[in-house]
Design an enzyme around this catalytic site. Structure first.
Site, mmCIF file in Angstrom:
data_model
loop_
_atom_site.group_PDB
_atom_site.id
_atom_site.type_symbol
_atom_site.label_atom_id
_atom_site.label_comp_id
_atom_site.label_asym_id
_atom_site.label_seq_id
_atom_site.Cartn_x
_atom_site.Cartn_y
_atom_site.Cartn_z
ATOM 1 N N ASP A 1 65.240 27.448 -6.773
ATOM 2 C CA ASP A 1 64.959 28.503 -7.749
ATOM 3 C C ASP A 1 66.112 28.666 -8.736
ATOM 4 O O ASP A 1 66.653 29.767 -8.913
ATOM 5 C CB ASP A 1 64.656 29.837 -7.056
ATOM 6 C CG ASP A 1 63.500 30.575 -7.739
ATOM 7 O OD1 ASP A 1 62.741 29.935 -8.493
ATOM 8 O OD2 ASP A 1 63.363 31.791 -7.520
ATOM 9 N N SER B 1 69.670 29.845 -7.501
ATOM 10 C CA SER B 1 69.784 30.781 -8.610
ATOM 11 C C SER B 1 70.833 30.296 -9.612
ATOM 12 O O SER B 1 70.788 29.158 -10.070
ATOM 13 C CB SER B 1 70.113 32.181 -8.060
ATOM 14 O OG SER B 1 70.064 33.161 -9.065
ATOM 15 N N HIS C 1 62.654 35.346 -5.133
ATOM 16 C CA HIS C 1 63.891 34.662 -5.486
ATOM 17 C C HIS C 1 64.940 34.700 -4.374
ATOM 18 O O HIS C 1 65.716 33.763 -4.216
ATOM 19 C CB HIS C 1 64.449 35.310 -6.756
ATOM 20 C CG HIS C 1 65.614 34.600 -7.354
ATOM 21 N ND1 HIS C 1 65.547 33.308 -7.835
ATOM 22 C CD2 HIS C 1 66.897 35.008 -7.579
ATOM 23 C CE1 HIS C 1 66.715 32.951 -8.330
ATOM 24 N NE2 HIS C 1 67.557 33.957 -8.181
#
Length: 319
Positions: A166, A136, A241
């Site tokens: 991600d 992230s 996610h």
């Protein structure tokens, strides 16, 4: 482009590659608190307990997530002979501007003088093969460090590879880098030949609360297309996610964010963690350790059905 593999919701050890199951090493975990700036930030470390010299992965957690929320993923990777070092760069709210990248540089610079002292006896770090990784917002931090965003202090180590899980370039101007990372048309890494693997999620852009956690235009696709060296891209189609985190993170804040903020997949997280960990291990063996004859990474690219989950949008380009 590789064909889409069949959907699997559990590991089939008889048909999958060794990188997707537990390796031969027994991982041990420890948390190191800062003392007199050594280390400069709290560290969560997972490494083999067996004597040996191992490559090091410097991993940055996602937005407001605790560094020990990735324990299961780290243990999978460490069981294949790697040391994972995850710093807690801030406590709750991300700092604005370039501060987070400068914190990351402090930790990276400390490794050469301090890491050995906090590892188990006879476990040696190979800092010649220092890998950057992050999830992230932590993925953005890893890329920013590799590009040279750190200014105070400047980063000293040479990095050998990047694994973005991600990665997201931020959703708020209040916490964006200056200038924003995606303002670059292409990434000019400090080490021009550094190979990159980017692993995205199919559900990261699906809104659950107020906004998606990995919005289109700031997600894994944008990071991948700016890489010009040897690079690979995978998408975990049926997962969200936060689905690489532990099932029940020890930290309450991370537990709430993990389950409530982002859209999650319907399947068990265990195959997702094994898939991400296995791709990382295969990638590093092929392009960092340069193990002769190790073709697991190319096998995954050409035949993703060997993976424990469905993988789409697979691309591999040698720069």
């Amino acid at each position: 482009m590789a064909v889409v593999g069949a959907k699997l919701v559990s590991i089939k050890e008889s048909t999958t590659l060794d990188v997707f199951v537990k390796g031969s090493y027994s991982p041990t975990t420890t948390t190191i608190e800062p003392s007199n700036n050594s280390p400069p930030k709290q560290l969560f470390i997972v490494c083999p307990s067996e004597a040996g010299t191992y490559d090091v992965i410097l991993f940055f957690p996602g937005t407001s997530l605790s560094n020990n929320s990735y324990s299961e993923l780290f243990q999978h990777i460490a069981s294949h002979g790697f040391i994972l070092v995850a710093p807690q760069l801030y406590s709750l709210l991300p700092p604005c501007g370039n501060t987070e990248v400068d914190y990351a540089a402090q930790v990276a610079n400390w490794l050469s003088s301090g890491l050995q002292s906090v590892l188990p006896e006879n476990v040696k770090p190979n800092l010649n093969n220092l890998v950057l990784s992050g999830h992230s917002r932590g993925g953005q931090t890893a890329f920013a460090l590799a590009i040279g965003y750190a200014k105070s202090p400047q980063v000293v180590p040479q990095f050998s590879a990047i694994i973005g899980i991600d990665p997201v370039a931020g959703t708020s101007v209040l916490t964006a880098l200056n200038p924003p990372l995606l303002s670059h048309d292409s990434f000019d890494f400090l080490s021009s030949s550094m190979p990159v693997t980017v692993i995205g999620t199919g559900l990261g852009g699906v809104t659950k609360c107020f906004a998606s956690c990995a919005p289109e235009g700031a997600n894994h696709e944008e990071f991948y297309k700016r890489c010009k060296s040897t690079r690979a891209h995978f998408v975990a189609t049926d997962y969200g996610h936060m689905d690489i985190l532990d099932d029940r993170p020890a930290d309450l804040n991370s537990r709430v964010l993990s389950k409530c903020l982002c859209t999650n997949g319907k399947y068990s997280r265990d195959p997702m963690r094994k898939c991400v960990g296995g791709i990382a291990v295969a990638f590093l063996k092929k392009f960092v350790d340069l193990i002769s004859g190790d073709d697991d990474f190319i096998t995954i690219v050409k035949d993703p059905s060997v993976a424990p989950i469905r993988l789409d949008s697979i691309e591999f380009i040698e720069g």
